[in-house]
Design an enzyme around this catalytic site. Structure first.
Site, short mmCIF file in Angstrom:
data_model
loop_
_atom_site.label_atom_id
_atom_site.label_comp_id
_atom_site.label_asym_id
_atom_site.label_seq_id
_atom_site.Cartn_x
_atom_site.Cartn_y
_atom_site.Cartn_z
N VAL A 198 0.84 -0.60 0.04
CA VAL A 198 0.32 0.06 -0.38
C VAL A 198 1.15 1.45 0.07
O VAL A 198 1.49 1.13 0.51
CB VAL A 198 -0.82 -0.04 1.23
CG1 VAL A 198 -1.30 1.52 1.34
CG2 VAL A 198 -1.90 -1.53 1.12
N GLU A 216 5.05 -15.73 2.87
CA GLU A 216 6.06 -15.46 3.52
C GLU A 216 6.41 -14.05 3.50
O GLU A 216 6.00 -13.28 2.74
CB GLU A 216 7.68 -15.66 2.80
CG GLU A 216 7.54 -17.16 2.56
CD GLU A 216 7.00 -17.52 1.79
OE1 GLU A 216 6.97 -16.92 0.29
OE2 GLU A 216 7.43 -18.80 1.04
N ASN A 228 8.74 -7.77 10.37
CA ASN A 228 7.82 -6.76 9.54
C ASN A 228 6.17 -7.06 10.35
O ASN A 228 5.30 -7.65 9.57
CB ASN A 228 6.95 -6.98 8.16
CG ASN A 228 6.19 -6.09 7.57
OD1 ASN A 228 5.31 -5.43 7.83
ND2 ASN A 228 6.10 -6.71 6.29
N TYR A 247 -2.08 -9.88 8.83
CA TYR A 247 -1.82 -11.23 8.40
C TYR A 247 -3.06 -12.38 9.64
O TYR A 247 -3.74 -12.75 9.09
CB TYR A 247 -1.02 -12.51 8.23
CG TYR A 247 0.14 -11.42 6.98
CD1 TYR A 247 -0.89 -11.09 6.40
CD2 TYR A 247 0.53 -11.14 6.16
CE1 TYR A 247 -1.10 -10.34 4.29
CE2 TYR A 247 1.65 -10.53 5.35
CZ TYR A 247 0.27 -10.19 4.35
OH TYR A 247 1.18 -9.68 3.61
#
Ligand SMILES: CC(C)(COP(=O)(O)OP(=O)(O)OC[C@H]1O[C@@H](n2cnc3c(N)ncnc32)[C@H](O)[C@@H]1OP(=O)(O)O)[C@@H](O)C(=O)NCCC(=O)NCCS
Length: 158
Positions: free
Chosen positions: A80, A112, A117, A124
């Site tokens: 994004v 992955e 991150n 997720y």
């Protein structure tokens, strides 16, 4: 491909086109320490890939690249634009690609993600993905290599 656009206010998710690549490359280069090249994106315009564009007010706000292999949808890139982060675009793209993969008969979505991150991992996990593995040194990094978490979402309906 049969396709139904998703609209939310001024936002649309529809297939990414090769003509979007100048905007894609700008977002990509601003987002990753090791961005994909334009040639890598071009190579993804194949029948067994799905490329999605999140547009806001006519301009590209983000994109996702998914490869279908047998019954597995592999999320290769979700990104994004910095100016559009924190507004739900990433979640909308993720929900869209998962819905399309389910519709297309995929049994699982897999990805992955860099262990560092944390915002992507939080996204997720909040959509039901679970860590199913670890790949040591999977990504290039400023000081060597970085590990990846492997995450998966079961799409089977039984
Ligand atoms: C990861 C990314 C796609 C998220 O997109 P986004 O549009 O900002 O995310 P959303 O606004 O939809 O937020 C969804 C969830 O992500 C998580 N999240 C997003 N930004 C976050 C941040 N700065 N810190 C912690 N969690 C964050 C939260 O769980 C958030 O849910 P919430 O709003 O209910 O708290 C975006 O940050 C990005 O493009 N990063 C660079 C590229 C990248 O790393 N892609 C992932 C590769 S695997």
């Amino acid at each position: 491909m049969s396709y139904q656009a998703v609209r939310d206010n001024d936002c649309t998710i529809d297939p990414l086109a090769p003509g979007d690549l100048p905007e894609v490359m700008e977002i990509e280069r601003c987002s990753y320490s090791h961005p994909w090249s334009e040639a890598v994106f071009l190579d993804c315009f194949r029948p067994d890939y799905r490329l999605w564009a999140f547009r806001h007010g006519g301009s590209l706000g983000g994109y996702a690249v998914v490869a279908y292999l047998y019954d597995e949808a592999h999320l290769l890139n979700l990104c994004v634009a910095k100016a559009r982060r924190g507004e739900g675009a990433g979640r909308q793209l993720l929900r869209h690609l998962v819905a399309r993969a389910t519709h297309d008969g995929m049994q699982q979505t897999i990805l992955e993600v860099r262990v560092s991150n944390s915002s992507a991992v939080a996204l997720y996990e909040s959509e039901g993905f679970r860590v199913i593995g670890h790949r040591p040194g999977y990504y290039p990094a400023a000081n060597g290599r970085e590990d990846a978490k492997v995450m998966a979402l079961d799409l089977s309906t039984d």
